[in-house]
Motif scaffolding. Sequence first.
Motif, PDB file in Angstrom:
ATOM      1  N   ALA A   1      -0.606   3.776  -4.845  1.00  0.00           N
ATOM      2  CA  ALA A   1      -0.169   5.073  -4.320  1.00  0.00           C
ATOM      3  C   ALA A   1      -0.969   6.206  -4.946  1.00  0.00           C
ATOM      4  O   ALA A   1      -1.422   7.132  -4.253  1.00  0.00           O
TER       5      ALA A   1
ATOM      6  N   ASP B   1       6.832   6.152  -0.259  1.00  0.00           N
ATOM      7  CA  ASP B   1       6.636   4.754   0.128  1.00  0.00           C
ATOM      8  C   ASP B   1       6.527   3.849  -1.093  1.00  0.00           C
ATOM      9  O   ASP B   1       7.070   2.741  -1.116  1.00  0.00           O
TER      10      ASP B   1
ATOM     11  N   ALA C   1      -4.379   6.422  -3.404  1.00  0.00           N
ATOM     12  CA  ALA C   1      -4.357   7.009  -2.067  1.00  0.00           C
ATOM     13  C   ALA C   1      -4.240   8.526  -2.126  1.00  0.00           C
ATOM     14  O   ALA C   1      -4.837   9.246  -1.319  1.00  0.00           O
TER      15      ALA C   1
ATOM     16  N   THR D   1      -6.383  10.069   0.998  1.00  0.00           N
ATOM     17  CA  THR D   1      -6.180   9.305   2.218  1.00  0.00           C
ATOM     18  C   THR D   1      -4.729   9.349   2.691  1.00  0.00           C
ATOM     19  O   THR D   1      -4.448   9.000   3.829  1.00  0.00           O
ATOM     20  N   THR D   2      -3.829   9.776   1.802  1.00  0.00           N
ATOM     21  CA  THR D   2      -2.409   9.842   2.131  1.00  0.00           C
ATOM     22  C   THR D   2      -1.804  11.079   1.479  1.00  0.00           C
ATOM     23  O   THR D   2      -2.077  11.348   0.306  1.00  0.00           O
TER      24      THR D   2
ATOM     25  N   ALA E   1       0.400   3.855   1.909  1.00  0.00           N
ATOM     26  CA  ALA E   1       0.550   4.416   3.245  1.00  0.00           C
ATOM     27  C   ALA E   1       1.411   3.506   4.107  1.00  0.00           C
ATOM     28  O   ALA E   1       0.950   2.510   4.651  1.00  0.00           O
ATOM     29  N   GLY E   2       2.673   3.844   4.231  1.00  0.00           N
ATOM     30  CA  GLY E   2       3.545   3.133   5.135  1.00  0.00           C
ATOM     31  C   GLY E   2       4.075   1.819   4.629  1.00  0.00           C
ATOM     32  O   GLY E   2       4.785   1.117   5.324  1.00  0.00           O
TER      33      GLY E   2
ATOM     34  N   THR F   1       0.836  -1.196   0.000  1.00  0.00           N
ATOM     35  CA  THR F   1       0.000   0.000   0.000  1.00  0.00           C
ATOM     36  C   THR F   1       0.864   1.237   0.000  1.00  0.00           C
ATOM     37  O   THR F   1       2.046   1.206   0.345  1.00  0.00           O
TER      38      THR F   1
ATOM     39  N   GLN G   1       4.255  11.397   1.032  1.00  0.00           N
ATOM     40  CA  GLN G   1       4.393  10.115   1.724  1.00  0.00           C
ATOM     41  C   GLN G   1       4.041   8.944   0.809  1.00  0.00           C
ATOM     42  O   GLN G   1       4.764   7.942   0.760  1.00  0.00           O
ATOM     43  N   ALA G   2       2.930   9.079   0.087  1.00  0.00           N
ATOM     44  CA  ALA G   2       2.506   7.994  -0.800  1.00  0.00           C
ATOM     45  C   ALA G   2       3.556   7.718  -1.860  1.00  0.00           C
ATOM     46  O   ALA G   2       3.868   6.555  -2.161  1.00  0.00           O
TER      47      ALA G   2
END
Length: 509
Positions: free
Chosen positions: A480, A497, A483, A488-489, A84-85, A82, A493-494
């Motif tokens: 990504a 990651d 998101a 949502t992200t 996110a993270g 995903t 960051q998306a």
Amino acid sequence: MPKDPERNPKSVVSRRDVLKRVGLGAVGLTLAACGAGTSNGGASAGATAATGGTTAANATTGGLAAETVTSAAVAGAATATTAAGGAATAAAPTPEPTVGVAQIGKGTQKLVFWHGLGGADGATMVKMLQTYAATKPDIALRSETYDWGVFYQKLPTATAAGTPPDMVIMHSWAMKQFVDQSILQPAEDIFYSGGLVPKNDFNPALISAVTFDNKTASVPFDNHGWLNWVNTKVITDAGLDPKNLPKNGTDFIPWAQKIVVDDKGKHPNESGFNPDKVKVWATHSSWQRYTPMSTIWQFGGGIFSDDAKKSLLDDPKSIAAMQYWQDLITKHHVVPPAVPGVAGPGDLMKSNSIALMWDGTWNLNFFKDNPEIKVLPSFLNSYAPDGKQVVRFDSHQFVIPAGVKDPGLAAAKDLIVYLSNNGETWATSGQVPARLSVQAKPAVTSIQSVTVAANQFKAIGRPGQTHKAINEIVTTYETAFSAILSNTTPAPQAMQDASKAVQAILDRG
């Protein structure tokens, strides 16, 4: 005509929604019948992103028997990394994809054809297959239309099990992965060496892209990709000129603010504007396979380097491109968020609620079915600060899987030759025929959107990248993008990651 399921959110979940929900970590994934994505455009976040028209599974003309059946469960999308993270969503249940089936002809020689043409172009394919079958009374043709994401997982599984279809359509960007896995029979041996199809009637660059170890692996069918479908009524009603669009991303924002209005007639830059009650939007993010990549390339970023050594998703230019889209949605309120329940670009077009629709060439049938929409097919406008124009395009390819033998092989060869020779009919779906001799025919050049698309791909087109693990890479970056576009992200960051995940794939060699 029956509604395309992607444009009828009450019927099935589109491929776009599938990847959105993967990005959101949702459960209960459902794949659209007929492979609607993306299209749309594809067509989904899967692969059609279609915005309207009759699908292969829903067509009932010409004595066609249509049904919807459940295919074997195919895992993959839900286990993607995903955005996110980098957490995996492996706990999500395996989707139960459906397949649109068209049974054409009543002969004794069975011919099974898999593809993902679930967009508006699917109606044209059905007609071509019906015409072919009418001259072949011995043929019983079974056309199976999958979500493209499901297709790319199902084909190697079926081939390894010794139960491949007789022929398939896939994309040029996916060829390397399947050639490396020995899943395809070289078209060089089947079509070109014997003169069944003239190789010199294709763009040499296209042939080069699908040639591996000096053997061409496929028969190109078309060139397809994004067009800018300009709603002239919406733009004119806003007092603007539909033939004079903004030249860059900076100029686009004030232009878009003049287009967008809420239910009280307020614009986003006016006091009292309600972003939850927007009546007219400037544009839509559409399918993650084309819009983000076209924009990233416009900004000078990328997915991965040409030598496949380095991920470029964390490049500042790549991040800036996706941040731009997230800002259009959350800061400027000129684009709707990409979440389930929000009207798609086709529905917005039909209600004159969108000015620009970046979507597939295959939408021509949709606009034929909705002639009240005043639309002008155009090159993609640029969202880059410097006004650089780039558009992603791809090519559908005919291939015969490994393990297919006569009489199925002979039947597949005959149908592929027929379809390749009849690109003039395929052009009526909006796709640009791959055969150069067909592109020059007056019946093709007279189709405005096809001519614009052909000129655009030649002038500013860039094909999708390929890699031996391309489907894993695509799933990662599209998750990504989903998101980001669903907010949502945060975009940085998306992208960072996703870049780590893609770099790990590239590092495997």
